[in-house]
Design an enzyme around this catalytic site. Structure first.
Site, PDB file in Angstrom:
ATOM      1  N   SER A 253     -27.984  -3.854  10.680  1.00 25.64           N
ATOM      2  CA  SER A 253     -28.002  -5.303  10.782  1.00 25.64           C
ATOM      3  C   SER A 253     -28.102  -5.732  12.250  1.00 25.64           C
ATOM      4  O   SER A 253     -29.088  -5.450  12.905  1.00 25.64           O
ATOM      5  CB  SER A 253     -26.761  -5.884  10.094  1.00 25.64           C
ATOM      6  OG  SER A 253     -26.888  -7.274   9.898  1.00 25.64           O
ATOM      7  N   ASP A 327     -33.579  -7.428   0.423  1.00 26.19           N
ATOM      8  CA  ASP A 327     -32.519  -7.901   1.322  1.00 26.19           C
ATOM      9  C   ASP A 327     -32.389  -9.415   1.195  1.00 26.19           C
ATOM     10  O   ASP A 327     -33.310 -10.154   1.531  1.00 26.19           O
ATOM     11  CB  ASP A 327     -32.860  -7.512   2.769  1.00 26.19           C
ATOM     12  CG  ASP A 327     -31.679  -7.677   3.711  1.00 26.19           C
ATOM     13  OD1 ASP A 327     -30.819  -8.543   3.435  1.00 26.19           O
ATOM     14  OD2 ASP A 327     -31.611  -6.947   4.717  1.00 26.19           O
ATOM     15  N   HIS A 361     -28.995  -5.869   1.421  1.00 31.36           N
ATOM     16  CA  HIS A 361     -28.672  -5.663   2.834  1.00 31.36           C
ATOM     17  C   HIS A 361     -27.927  -4.346   3.052  1.00 31.36           C
ATOM     18  O   HIS A 361     -28.106  -3.678   4.059  1.00 31.36           O
ATOM     19  CB  HIS A 361     -27.837  -6.833   3.351  1.00 31.36           C
ATOM     20  CG  HIS A 361     -27.689  -6.855   4.833  1.00 31.36           C
ATOM     21  ND1 HIS A 361     -28.765  -6.868   5.698  1.00 31.36           N
ATOM     22  CD2 HIS A 361     -26.581  -6.847   5.632  1.00 31.36           C
ATOM     23  CE1 HIS A 361     -28.328  -6.890   6.954  1.00 31.36           C
ATOM     24  NE2 HIS A 361     -27.018  -6.877   6.934  1.00 31.36           N
TER      25      HIS A 361
END
Length: 429
Positions: A253, A327, A361
């Site tokens: 991330s 995602d 994610h």
């Protein structure tokens, strides 16, 4: 602390002592210059005074308060009938649970879980401290493989795994977080897995982005990012446990965003990178990201300068991009990796894009997790351990083909179009 009622709801727990005063229970993590030392205090609601009735061991163990167990008594809780569930762990001993029973403060162990990965039971762990050029104090957790002998084994390849944070003062940025006595938990895609492959791991080196007063932290993001990374690399190399030419960097991330920026702006530090589920073009998140409250139109230069997409032409080291196909995190949509990969290809960068079907994610499916590990290990063995980064970067500049992997791994099929997807439906990938 809260207590459970007969109705299953939770209310503030009130405690009585023999002096008939009413107290609350305060459960704190206990930040200190040496790390967290959790505690439990009695707080007198009439006078505001506090009395410490329990504190974690400081020398060997890390203990925390998990729950209040004496919640079956109606009304206020007598202190001499207090029962607290605590956890206890050390660098080498995995977490076990205990009952702390008043008034004797008797400790009763109620679990005896076996070590979850005995092969790594003797790994070396140290919380190291060092300083950035501007004086900010930094920390990191250094892990070395079980049985490592510096005199015999020499410097090791290293994987640096981190996630930047924003602060409003240097003092806040320099605070020690966590505890040096915590057990080393290893998740499904943890960088600590590479201890079993002979790597040194620098986990969570602090990468503070500081903006004091009216100064916005991100206006000097790249500069502070690079100086933090330089300080971390210099420290582990100085210790003699890490080979200076075999240091890889990675993150998930915002850590992936960090990874791409470091490869663009600090290529002298790292031989390759692994970026998972990141965002690389900040113009695609125009109304803010992380702790950046300004919009793209208010801080255009900052958005552009922070975006590794805009510096794709500066990246010379191999980079592995991994992203979930679905995602749903608004700041890290899958197209971020798609477009960054195309920018890298256009500039001859040795790169690889892995799209994980049906993943968001984070990654959940066993197939996805195992594939992430395979891709990552293959990348690290080729470009970090074997040191082919420089040679491959040179050949890539001469037109070496790039590969795109789906969950099955391997090179992209012949005839795959330049965007990597046009000739094959995503449902099949």
């Amino acid at each position: 602390m809260l207590r459970r009622t007969a109705m299953g709801t939770y209310v503030i727990a009130k405690v009585n002592k023999q002096d008939e005063s009413t107290y609350l229970l305060l459960n704190g993590m206990g930040a200190t210059p040496e790390g967290n030392v959790p505690f439990l205090d009695l707080f007198d609601i009439n006078t505001g005074s506090k009395e410490r009735i329990w504190e974690s061991d400081k020398e060997k163990y890390f203990e925390t308060v998990v729950a209040l167990m004496s919640d079956k008594i109606d009304g206020d809780l007598p202190l001499d009938q207090l029962k607290i569930l605590t956890s206890k762990e050390s660098k080498t001993e995995n977490t076990q649970y205990y009952l702390q029973i008043w008034p004797e403060k008797k400790q009763v162990q109620i679990t005896n879980f076996p070590h979850p990965y005995p092969q790594l039971a003797s790994l070396y762990k140290e919380m190291i401290r060092y300083q950035r050029k501007d004086g900010v104090q930094l920390t990191a957790k250094l892990y070395l493989p079980p049985g490592y002998d510096q005199s015999k084994d020499g410097p090791l390849p290293c994987l640096v795994w981190s996630y930047p944070g924003e602060f409003k003062s240097k003092d806040a940025a320099g605070q020690v977080r966590g505890s040096p006595n915590e057990f080393s938990g290893i998740g499904a895609t943890s960088p600590l897995l590479w201890l079993a492959r002979g790597f040194a791991i620098l986990s969570g080196p602090t990468i503070p982005i500081v903006g004091e007063g009216d100064v916005e932290a991100n206006d000097s993001y790249v500069e502070q990012l690079v100086t933090s990374a330089e300080a971390a690399v210099e420290e582990v190399v100085r210790r003699g446990v890490v080979h200076p030419d075999k240091i890889a960097v990675g993150g998930h991330s915002y850590g992936a965003f960090m990874t791409a920026n470091l490869l663009a702006h600090a290529p002298h530090l790292f031989c390759c990178g692994i970026a998972r589920s990141g965002a690389y073009n900040r113009t695609l998140t125009p109304f803010g990201f992380q702790n950046e409250d300004r919009t793209l139109w208010e801080a255009t230069n900052t958005y552009v300068e922070m975006s590794p997409f805009m510096s794709a032409n500066k990246i010379k080291r191999p980079i592995l991009l991994i992203h979930g196909e679905q995602d749903n995190n608004s700041g890290t949509l899958t197209m971020q990796s798609d477009r960054f990969f195309n920018a890298l290809k256009g500039h001859g960068v040795q790169s690889r894009l892995v799209i994980l079907p049906f993943e968001s994610h984070g990654y959940s499916a066993r197939e996805s997790i195992m594939h992430v590990l395979w891709e990552s290990d293959r990348w690290l063995q080729k470009y970090c351990v074997n040191g082919t980064s420089k040679a491959d970067s040179e050949t890539a500049a001469d037109g070496e083909s790039k590969t795109l992997a789906a969950s099955g791994g391997g090179a992209a099929p012949e005839g795959l179009s330049s965007d990597g997807f046009s000739s094959i439906p995503r449902s099949l990938l």
